[in-house]
Design an enzyme around this catalytic site. Sequence first.
Site, PDB file in Angstrom:
ATOM      1  N   GLY A 196       0.807  -1.223   0.000  1.00 49.66           N
ATOM      2  CA  GLY A 196       0.000   0.000   0.000  1.00 49.66           C
ATOM      3  C   GLY A 196       0.838   1.268   0.000  1.00 49.66           C
ATOM      4  O   GLY A 196       0.294   2.361   0.058  1.00 49.66           O
ATOM      5  N   LYS A 223      -4.338   4.624 -15.113  1.00 51.46           N
ATOM      6  CA  LYS A 223      -5.663   5.206 -14.926  1.00 51.46           C
ATOM      7  C   LYS A 223      -6.141   4.809 -13.527  1.00 51.46           C
ATOM      8  O   LYS A 223      -5.918   3.696 -13.081  1.00 51.46           O
ATOM      9  CB  LYS A 223      -6.591   4.630 -15.984  1.00 51.46           C
ATOM     10  CG  LYS A 223      -7.865   5.386 -16.089  1.00 51.46           C
ATOM     11  CD  LYS A 223      -8.606   4.971 -17.362  1.00 51.46           C
ATOM     12  CE  LYS A 223      -9.993   5.601 -17.333  1.00 51.46           C
ATOM     13  NZ  LYS A 223      -9.957   7.054 -17.090  1.00 51.46           N
ATOM     14  N   PHE A 224      -6.770   5.752 -12.826  1.00 49.78           N
ATOM     15  CA  PHE A 224      -7.277   5.450 -11.494  1.00 49.78           C
ATOM     16  C   PHE A 224      -8.753   5.093 -11.604  1.00 49.78           C
ATOM     17  O   PHE A 224      -9.568   5.921 -12.026  1.00 49.78           O
ATOM     18  CB  PHE A 224      -7.076   6.668 -10.583  1.00 49.78           C
ATOM     19  CG  PHE A 224      -7.457   6.401  -9.162  1.00 49.78           C
ATOM     20  CD1 PHE A 224      -6.688   5.563  -8.372  1.00 49.78           C
ATOM     21  CD2 PHE A 224      -8.581   7.001  -8.608  1.00 49.78           C
ATOM     22  CE1 PHE A 224      -7.028   5.321  -7.049  1.00 49.78           C
ATOM     23  CE2 PHE A 224      -8.931   6.759  -7.283  1.00 49.78           C
ATOM     24  CZ  PHE A 224      -8.151   5.916  -6.504  1.00 49.78           C
ATOM     25  N   ARG A 244       3.954 -15.301  -2.723  1.00 49.30           N
ATOM     26  CA  ARG A 244       4.081 -15.859  -1.380  1.00 49.30           C
ATOM     27  C   ARG A 244       2.701 -16.302  -0.900  1.00 49.30           C
ATOM     28  O   ARG A 244       1.709 -16.040  -1.565  1.00 49.30           O
ATOM     29  CB  ARG A 244       4.595 -14.779  -0.429  1.00 49.30           C
ATOM     30  CG  ARG A 244       3.716 -13.531  -0.522  1.00 49.30           C
ATOM     31  CD  ARG A 244       3.944 -12.552   0.592  1.00 49.30           C
ATOM     32  NE  ARG A 244       3.456 -11.237   0.256  1.00 49.30           N
ATOM     33  CZ  ARG A 244       2.205 -10.804   0.347  1.00 49.30           C
ATOM     34  NH1 ARG A 244       1.270 -11.637   0.757  1.00 49.30           N
ATOM     35  NH2 ARG A 244       1.869  -9.577   0.021  1.00 49.30           N
ATOM     36  N   ARG A 282      -9.451  -9.082   9.958  1.00 50.58           N
ATOM     37  CA  ARG A 282      -8.135  -8.935  10.590  1.00 50.58           C
ATOM     38  C   ARG A 282      -8.311  -8.190  11.903  1.00 50.58           C
ATOM     39  O   ARG A 282      -8.826  -7.073  11.913  1.00 50.58           O
ATOM     40  CB  ARG A 282      -7.191  -8.146   9.696  1.00 50.58           C
ATOM     41  CG  ARG A 282      -6.934  -8.832   8.375  1.00 50.58           C
ATOM     42  CD  ARG A 282      -5.830  -8.125   7.625  1.00 50.58           C
ATOM     43  NE  ARG A 282      -5.697  -8.680   6.293  1.00 50.58           N
ATOM     44  CZ  ARG A 282      -4.639  -8.477   5.516  1.00 50.58           C
ATOM     45  NH1 ARG A 282      -3.633  -7.725   5.952  1.00 50.58           N
ATOM     46  NH2 ARG A 282      -4.578  -9.017   4.324  1.00 50.58           N
TER      47      ARG A 282
HETATM   48  P1  ADP Z   1       0.531  -2.755  -3.104  1.00 53.34           P
HETATM   49  O1  ADP Z   1       1.542  -3.578  -3.854  1.00 53.34           O
HETATM   50  O2  ADP Z   1       1.161  -1.652  -2.351  1.00 53.34           O
HETATM   51  O3  ADP Z   1      -0.431  -3.574  -2.322  1.00 53.34           O
HETATM   52  P2  ADP Z   1      -1.311  -2.527  -5.339  1.00 53.34           P
HETATM   53  O4  ADP Z   1      -0.795  -2.156  -6.671  1.00 53.34           O
HETATM   54  O5  ADP Z   1      -1.616  -3.965  -5.085  1.00 53.34           O
HETATM   55  O6  ADP Z   1      -0.298  -1.986  -4.230  1.00 53.34           O
HETATM   56  O7  ADP Z   1      -2.589  -1.659  -5.008  1.00 53.34           O
HETATM   57  C1  ADP Z   1      -3.156  -1.678  -3.727  1.00 53.34           C
HETATM   58  C2  ADP Z   1      -4.543  -1.059  -3.734  1.00 53.34           C
HETATM   59  O8  ADP Z   1      -4.511   0.246  -4.296  1.00 53.34           O
HETATM   60  C3  ADP Z   1      -5.576  -1.813  -4.546  1.00 53.34           C
HETATM   61  O9  ADP Z   1      -6.149  -2.861  -3.830  1.00 53.34           O
HETATM   62  C4  ADP Z   1      -6.561  -0.707  -4.866  1.00 53.34           C
HETATM   63  O10 ADP Z   1      -7.363  -0.450  -3.755  1.00 53.34           O
HETATM   64  C5  ADP Z   1      -5.675   0.514  -5.054  1.00 53.34           C
HETATM   65  N1  ADP Z   1      -5.314   0.719  -6.472  1.00 53.34           N
HETATM   66  C6  ADP Z   1      -4.172   0.361  -7.077  1.00 53.34           C
HETATM   67  N2  ADP Z   1      -4.170   0.714  -8.384  1.00 53.34           N
HETATM   68  C7  ADP Z   1      -5.354   1.301  -8.634  1.00 53.34           C
HETATM   69  C8  ADP Z   1      -5.971   1.877  -9.799  1.00 53.34           C
HETATM   70  N3  ADP Z   1      -5.355   1.916 -10.978  1.00 53.34           N
HETATM   71  N4  ADP Z   1      -7.215   2.400  -9.659  1.00 53.34           N
HETATM   72  C9  ADP Z   1      -7.849   2.369  -8.474  1.00 53.34           C
HETATM   73  N5  ADP Z   1      -7.326   1.852  -7.348  1.00 53.34           N
HETATM   74  C10 ADP Z   1      -6.093   1.320  -7.418  1.00 53.34           C
END
Ligand code: ADP
Length: 451
Positions: free
Chosen positions: A165, A201-202, A292, A337
Amino acid sequence: MFRKVLIANRGEIALRIIRACRELGVQTVAVYSEADRESLHVRFADDDVCIGPPPGRDSYLNIPRLIAAAEITGADAVHPGYGFLAENAEFAETCAASSLTFIGPTPEQIRTMGDKATARRTATAAGVPVVPGTPGPVEDPDEALAFAERSGFPVIIKAAAGGGGKGMRVARDADEFVRNFTLARQEALSAFGNGDVYVEKFLLRPRHVEFQVIGDMHGTLIHVGERDCSVQRRHQKLVEEAPCPVMTPELRERMGDAAVKAAKSINYVGAGTIEMLLDEDGSFYFMEMNTRIQVEHPVTEQLYGVDLVKEQIRVAAGEPLSFPQLGPMRGHVIEVRINAEDPQRNFQPSPGNIEVFHPPGGPGVRLDTHVYTGYRVPPYYDSMIAKLIVSGNTRREAIQRMKWALDQFVIQGPATTIPFLGKLMNDPDFVAGDVDTKWLERNFDRFKDPA
Ligand code: ADP
């Protein structure tokens, strides 16, 4: 099969691995820091070695000490659990160089999937959709901005080396983008030693839907269904469940195929997770692969009646997968959790002595924890102290059971997330399954205690 497995971890996952080893007739070595002397994993392992002072870098992250502990105790394999060194390619390499089997993927596989930009390229090459974004890391702010403007705001700037995160910044317009792009690069460099970032893109209201995969050395690789982890706070999961409330058999087949394709494209062996975002319009996108075992693996274990940790150890020892096909799903499973954190104070960690510990029980209730009455939660590590996993014939029944289990669960001493999770189980949106990854942040006021 291995003779003796060293567990390079602590807490509930160390205990979970000890249980799996015991069932397989394999001996175990616990390692512990000075802060974990009284931990159950130390008591339950066949052998134990103190590896140093409390801070992670001096103990659970210290590769030479872990290897020395394995050598002293005659271990022939190392299970890294999750967190700490679980996705550290150098650790996997050092194990191999010391004639220890690393229970996990190869160093190359860890590297490929550990770098988000490389992982995106790998998924794309395997024909798996990724969130529209820059093809690789971008250095030039103008080039990055051009992509953002073409794809439309909002966008997310992500550190290629990020994880847990961390290392992500959203930009809603060009001004914010220019500011955040530079910040994100600086942050990535100081946090991960690698300043590479890319832009995606978000998605506004996606669900986080991940697929468990597991493969052996004989060419079998299957998926073990999905987990929905949309209830998050600051990208940290709080609740995981399966099946995903909006899943259909047809979508499961398509997403499962994509997950298997992504993992097969790197000849993956062991347990892994393909994390995807499921958009409101039903499109799904590969986000990353975790190489993992994950915190939320029990959801899948309870749903399908499999033991992923035992399977992980078996395939690392060269045995074929014991379940080449998956049996039917059994109802619905939810995991929460339980963290020693105070939800009313911004989830601030709340370490300290557990004065009373009274766990819930009964049919369909599983508790994975390393704590007990009199245990002192150390301030040095992750604040998760238990995972409560509840099954029911239906989602409704699972939610009912979870409510009751949380009601019965008494932990006195540190503040915990139990009361917050209890409210969550009563929330109409959660009950309806109508959540996305930003839902909790948008609606957090509902969960605040009246002042
Ligand atoms: P990390 O490796 O830090 O866990 P992730 O790439 O898996 O990061 O992303 C973690 C969270 O961030 C996702 O579960 C989602 O909630 C949010 N997120 C990541 N990328 C996007 C995106 N392109 N659009 C919207 N939310 C995103």
